[in-house]
Write a protein that holds these residues in place. Structure first.
Motif, PDB file in Angstrom:
ATOM      1  N   LYS A  89       0.839  -1.208   0.000  1.00 42.47           N
ATOM      2  CA  LYS A  89       0.000   0.000   0.000  1.00 42.47           C
ATOM      3  C   LYS A  89       0.871   1.255   0.000  1.00 42.47           C
ATOM      4  O   LYS A  89       0.505   2.274  -0.582  1.00 42.47           O
ATOM      5  N   GLU A  90       2.041   1.162   0.637  1.00 44.32           N
ATOM      6  CA  GLU A  90       2.956   2.297   0.691  1.00 44.32           C
ATOM      7  C   GLU A  90       3.700   2.510  -0.623  1.00 44.32           C
ATOM      8  O   GLU A  90       4.288   3.570  -0.836  1.00 44.32           O
ATOM      9  N   LEU A  91       3.691   1.502  -1.494  1.00 45.99           N
ATOM     10  CA  LEU A  91       4.494   1.556  -2.717  1.00 45.99           C
ATOM     11  C   LEU A  91       3.670   1.576  -3.992  1.00 45.99           C
ATOM     12  O   LEU A  91       4.241   1.590  -5.090  1.00 45.99           O
ATOM     13  N   THR A  92       2.350   1.551  -3.868  1.00 46.08           N
ATOM     14  CA  THR A  92       1.495   1.509  -5.053  1.00 46.08           C
ATOM     15  C   THR A  92       0.562   2.716  -5.077  1.00 46.08           C
ATOM     16  O   THR A  92       0.342   3.368  -4.059  1.00 46.08           O
ATOM     17  N   LYS A  93       0.002   2.955  -6.262  1.00 43.68           N
ATOM     18  CA  LYS A  93      -0.846   4.131  -6.461  1.00 43.68           C
ATOM     19  C   LYS A  93      -2.334   3.848  -6.248  1.00 43.68           C
ATOM     20  O   LYS A  93      -3.132   4.767  -6.240  1.00 43.68           O
ATOM     21  N   GLY A  94      -2.696   2.602  -6.110  1.00 44.00           N
ATOM     22  CA  GLY A  94      -4.106   2.252  -5.936  1.00 44.00           C
ATOM     23  C   GLY A  94      -4.298   0.756  -6.062  1.00 44.00           C
ATOM     24  O   GLY A  94      -3.348  -0.005  -6.242  1.00 44.00           O
ATOM     25  N   VAL A 105      -2.745  -4.866  -7.532  1.00 46.56           N
ATOM     26  CA  VAL A 105      -3.054  -6.170  -8.135  1.00 46.56           C
ATOM     27  C   VAL A 105      -2.012  -6.510  -9.208  1.00 46.56           C
ATOM     28  O   VAL A 105      -1.512  -7.636  -9.274  1.00 46.56           O
ATOM     29  N   ARG A 106      -1.647  -5.527 -10.023  1.00 49.20           N
ATOM     30  CA  ARG A 106      -0.647  -5.730 -11.076  1.00 49.20           C
ATOM     31  C   ARG A 106       0.708  -6.100 -10.474  1.00 49.20           C
ATOM     32  O   ARG A 106       1.358  -7.057 -10.908  1.00 49.20           O
ATOM     33  N   TYR A 144       0.241 -11.859   0.449  1.00 50.37           N
ATOM     34  CA  TYR A 144      -1.070 -11.999   1.084  1.00 50.37           C
ATOM     35  C   TYR A 144      -1.643 -10.615   1.358  1.00 50.37           C
ATOM     36  O   TYR A 144      -0.966  -9.773   1.961  1.00 50.37           O
ATOM     37  N   ASP A 145      -2.876 -10.406   0.916  1.00 52.29           N
ATOM     38  CA  ASP A 145      -3.563  -9.137   1.105  1.00 52.29           C
ATOM     39  C   ASP A 145      -2.691  -8.037   0.500  1.00 52.29           C
ATOM     40  O   ASP A 145      -2.343  -8.112  -0.672  1.00 52.29           O
ATOM     41  N   ARG A 146      -2.290  -7.055   1.281  1.00 54.44           N
ATOM     42  CA  ARG A 146      -1.468  -5.961   0.747  1.00 54.44           C
ATOM     43  C   ARG A 146       0.013  -6.102   1.126  1.00 54.44           C
ATOM     44  O   ARG A 146       0.782  -5.152   0.971  1.00 54.44           O
TER      45      ARG A 146
END
Length: 192
Positions: free
Chosen positions: A98-103, A108-109, A136-138
């Protein structure tokens, strides 16, 4: 310096979906953690809250190791893999996507890139580092010794940053050779 008995408890929140795995068949996993580390686990299966407290004679390290094993199971590792953390040379490292992705779509990608087609990328990271990986999860969690975690984390970060799988695999192969040489040197220096 006086070192007396330790008191208190540490709380770990685990996804309620993973509580059954943490407890195990007839409480087997819970008992294994408690008996191996001289701690008591109080598990709330509705909320996923796990309270870890020391029994008589437990050390701070026992409680912290139990915390890491509970966290590892909560992050998707099997109990067998999580119990590798009983070995004092092993550690748990966690990357929060979550800290490294934009959404959500980006996450998922990226999870797909880390796992790879039919699990190939994750398996390659595990095989060439000796570490265990859970997506797992985020979270992406890694269990291994310091060097294994360092190399696995770097490979995962390369994938997150969009590097080609081939580039990451080449990095892993180079590091694998270095890790093997290190293991051989340690074996040669062993007094046995």
């Amino acid at each position: 310096m006086f070192v007396g008995p330790i008191h208190g408890e540490i709380t770990v929140n685990v996804n309620p979906d993973r509580i059954g795995v943490l407890i195990g068949d007839r409480g087997s996993v819970k008992k294994k953690i408690e008996n191996s580390l001289n701690v008591k686990l109080k598990i709330d299966s509705k909320t996923g809250e796990v309270k870890i407290s020391p029994k008589e004679g437990a050390t701070v390290l026992n409680v912290l190791r139990a915390r890491d094993i509970v966290r590892a199971i909560g992050l998707g590792f099997s109990p067998e893999r999580a119990l590798r953390l009983l070995d004092e040379t092993q550690a748990l490292d966690v990357i929060d996507l979550k800290e490294l992705t934009k959404g959500r779509e980006d996450m998922v990608r990226i999870k797909g890139r880390i796992i790879g087609k039919e699990g190939k990328a994750r398996k390659m990271i595990e095989d060439l580092t000796g570490a265990y990986i859970s997506v797992y999860d985020r979270y992406v969690a890694i269990i291994g010794d310091y060097e294994q975690i360092r190399v696995a984390r770097e490979a995962i970060m390369m994938l997150i940053q969009g590097r080609q799988h081939r580039t990451v695999y080449n990095y892993l192969r180079t590091e694998y050779k270095r890790l093997k040489q290190r293991a051989f040197r340690l074996w040669e220096q062993s007094p046995f």
